[in-house]
Write an enzyme that holds these catalytic residues in place. Structure first.
Site, PDB file in Angstrom:
ATOM      1  N   ASP A 198      52.087  94.084  81.215  1.00 48.85           N
ATOM      2  CA  ASP A 198      52.676  94.398  82.520  1.00 48.85           C
ATOM      3  C   ASP A 198      54.170  94.655  82.335  1.00 48.85           C
ATOM      4  OD1 ASP A 198      53.063  91.608  81.924  1.00 48.85           O
ATOM      5  OD2 ASP A 198      53.765  91.325  83.986  1.00 48.85           O
TER       6      ASP A 198
ATOM      7  N   GLU B 206      53.145  88.612  82.933  1.00 50.27           N
ATOM      8  CA  GLU B 206      54.318  87.952  82.377  1.00 50.27           C
ATOM      9  C   GLU B 206      55.540  88.097  83.270  1.00 50.27           C
ATOM     10  OE1 GLU B 206      57.803  86.993  79.870  1.00 50.27           O
ATOM     11  OE2 GLU B 206      57.415  88.860  80.924  1.00 50.27           O
TER      12      GLU B 206
END
Lengths: 478, 478
Positions: free
Chosen positions: A102, A168
């Site tokens: 991400d 994250e």
């Protein structure tokens, strides 16, 4: 086990495939997998599935782990953790690597010079694009290393376990539980852990990172009136929460960063003679920090004090105030409830609970001195422990040899001022040494506009990851 | 001139027409003339034209004054000022009245119990609706007084000049220039000014307001780094602007409202023996302020100190900080540039320029003590002078007699802690006495959700405005 691994064939193959590897990064950057943006959640899933497909095409055994719903959006599915295994030879070491697929939010309108999700390489070899350095480049580094081994016909030196998450940049929701759950399952064979999700200290010299500060984040709420008031009507007659809050916050730290809370510095591990000698050799100058700071408003004038302040001493920052007037212009409000936010970066041997207690008591004492009728609440919003590993472990010495092999220099052994909570989670859950092996440089602007990864850092970084695996496969146990 | 005016016919007619007057207010409230909302600008114009048409229907001579474009929206026309003249008898006094036909923003979703633009009367006679008390009710009060005179066949006692603006809730853009421009034209005949745009001190007893505090609004900017920083990376190595700002703001005022800036209190006019006796008689209790404050966090425990603090002493409020983290949750940012906002309510005999100088010097001194490398800028965002009129002027004594006539009590003579800048503008431009004659009560919630005007305050208020005009017509010059 043998001497220096033979790596020329692998290195040559990485160079041959470099355009292909850049194309792979382009495809990854093109998927706007912004975990903080609810509307982009389908793209985060798409990115996870694309990554799984790429891994499968390389012969990696893949499983997707679902993490359930997102706590602050109960109808929203969390993106899967992509688990991978490449090889299961009992005669080889097994290395567990972590990364995230991400990215931070990005829009051209934020000030990007190029389209953030269209990887753009300039004449200096800078590859601009959201996620290029944080963390799609490093994640793909592992895939590229596998592919180069296959195409070069070089035996892969280790069994590689992979753990790639998709949240994250939004708190790694659900990851800790997964790591603990898989510690004796998917991750059971791991002999060591390697994370490539941080940055070189500068732009020229690679580093190996063996320490991180922790972070205790606090809120101080002062309230009194039932609702926001007009300062014309109530100014001079009501005790104002904002006055009290500002006076309490002003007692926490001074301009030179000296924390005023008794008992904090007493917890800090003393500097050893060995550590004293460590800073001079680090490739870092005051010019570096002045450049990244964008000003010369540093507390210290010398490198050693600056690095020690960043790595091994606690710091206290006041981040802002919730509930007060924060817009441009003028508004004559007396806010009824204001919440100051500050955090302390923690270091060895500070204890989280002890530090909380010291902070709570100090803040309450300072408020009591004001003799105010308002109400104070002090709380901790989150905590994360500091982490320090042994840079003498074979996991680090293998990585150091890989750096020398690829870059021709000995790496700096560094710590970082920020926290990467997953580091400690992996260490505690697996009981194995964790190495932070960065690919990008200090100028990459991970969370900023115009994020980039230099072509050199990417291509040589793929070689570094591969060389590390070869060295860690044969490094004697220390 | 004669003795007590004969008012029974007028009063009776107001009662007879009360439903009609409430319908007029309903029509006015139904037009969402929100001056702060660009999208509602056509409604502000519609409201101005509706008001002009109502006035013309009553035989009032009307002119609309255009004020040009809005400075912060250069393509947006400012709504017109509605100027009215009713009567031009050289043998009568001429009274200039002011009000505004724009309103604060309102949406049901903000928490209104009823539709904000649908006047809703409950069983206690509370008429809920945006603008009901601020300031459509009082503006229509003048129109209703004219109509009741016409229908009762009572001669109108004065020549009435009217000035109704449509931008009061957004800084009265352009109004000062218009007032100065018309001082010797449309307003040239005025013998006194009356403004009905404030509130009773409580809920039972009318008041006449003869003083307002001024307001000097300041910004203190501290900057250093080139951009916002991550506290993990830079905490402990950079001098943080937020630390400096909080320490400077903490030196301005204490929890009990005592301003720490030397030279401020020295400018305050001393309390005279006459003033000392004035506060005890005022209809106001500590319960009143505790109720409106929503808590007991007052600085003083007695009425006199509280009223003096609100009316005749300066106060300093810290409103907030621009540029710092102000959202819920936790963000580990070191803001690069933070702007503190505070204001000082000013009173006689404080001088604006002198006060600015004292503030600037003090803030710079406090910052200098920190020994910071960051940069400080202190500036004044706006100033408005305090205003105190003579409550012994015939304009006030006429109004006091009108209050006694309508409500059967002597009004409180009050000052207010807030500012109504147009008051001073009218006084200075016309050279005439200005009276603040409120219609609504302290519980009306002018800028809040569920704004209301009590039916009693509206209907008796119409009588009061008419009675005031009769008394002011015959009051001996003092």
């Amino acid at each position: 086990m043998a001497g220096a691994p033979q790596l020329d064939g692998f290195f040559k193959q990485v160079d041959t495939l470099s355009d292909h590897f850049i194309e792979r990064l382009r495809k990854a950057v093109a998927i706007p997998s912004i975990s903080a943006d609810v509307a982009r959640r389908p793209d985060v899933f798409r990115m996870g599935h694309w990554l799984a497909d790429e891994l499968k095409a390389l012969g990696v055994q893949v499983e997707l782990r679902q993490l359930g719903k997102q706590p602050d959006h109960p109808h929203l599915d969390l993106p899967p953790v992509v688990l991978g295994r490449y090889g299961s030879d009992k005669n080889k070491r097994t290395i567990l690597v972590y990364g995230h697929y991400d990215v931070q939010p990005a829009e051209k309108a934020d000030g990007w010079a190029t389209e953030p999700f269209d990887l753009t390489v300039d004449s200096q070899g800078r590859m601009f694009g959201r996620g290029s350095t944080d963390d799609k480049g490093p994640v793909l580094g592992w895939l590229n290393a596998i592919e180069a081994h296959q195409k070069a016909g070089v035996d892969f030196p280790v069994n590689l376990l992979m753990c790639f998450e998709g949240m994250e940049e939004y708190g790694s929701e659900g990851l800790d539980e997964l790591i603990e759950d898989e510690a004796k399952k998917w991750f059971a064979d791991a002999d060591a852990v390697c994370i490539s999700d941080n940055y070189w200290l500068g732009t020229e010299k690679p580093c190996l990172t063996y320490g991180l500060r922790g972070c205790n984040y606090y809120s101080v709420e002062v309230s009194g009136p039932g609702a926001d008031l007009h300062s014309g009507v109530f100014g001079g007659t009501a005790q104002e929460p904002m006055t009290d809050l500002v006076r309490v916050l002003a007692t926490l730290v001074d301009t030179n960063g000296v924390i005023q809370i008794p008992g904090i510095k007493e917890q800090v591990a003393p500097v050893t003679p060995e550590e004293e000698t460590l800073y001079d050799g680090i490739s870092f100058t005051m010019d570096n920090i002045h450049e990244s700071l964008g000003s010369k408003t540093t507390i210290f004038e010398d490198k050693k004090s600056t690095l020690m302040a960043r790595w091994r001493y606690p710091s206290l920052s006041i981040h802002g105030i919730e509930g007060a007037f924060s817009q441009p212009g003028a508004k004559t409000v007396i806010p009824a409830k204001v919440i100051g936010k500050f955090s302390i970066r923690t270091v060895p041997d500070m204890d989280i609970e002890k530090t909380n207690e010291l902070v709570f008591n100090y803040v309450k004492e300072q408020f009591a001195k004001l003799g105010s009728k308002n109400t104070l609440k002090v709380d901790v919003l989150h905590t994360g422990k500091w982490w320090v590993s042994s840079p003498k472990h074979w996991n680090f010495s293998a990585a150091a040899k890989a750096v020398e092999r690829v870059f021709g220099v000995q790496p700096d052994f560094t710590r970082e001022g920020g926290s990467i909570p997953v580091t400690l989670t992996f260490e505690q859950a697996t009981g194995k040494n964790v190495l932070l092996l960065p690919m990008g440089s200090s100028t990459d602007g991970a969370h900023s506009i115009n994020e980039k990864l230099d072509k050199r850092n990417y291509i040589e970084g793929i070689k570094l990851l591969g060389a590390y695996l070869h060295h860690v496969a044969v490094e004697p146990t220390s």
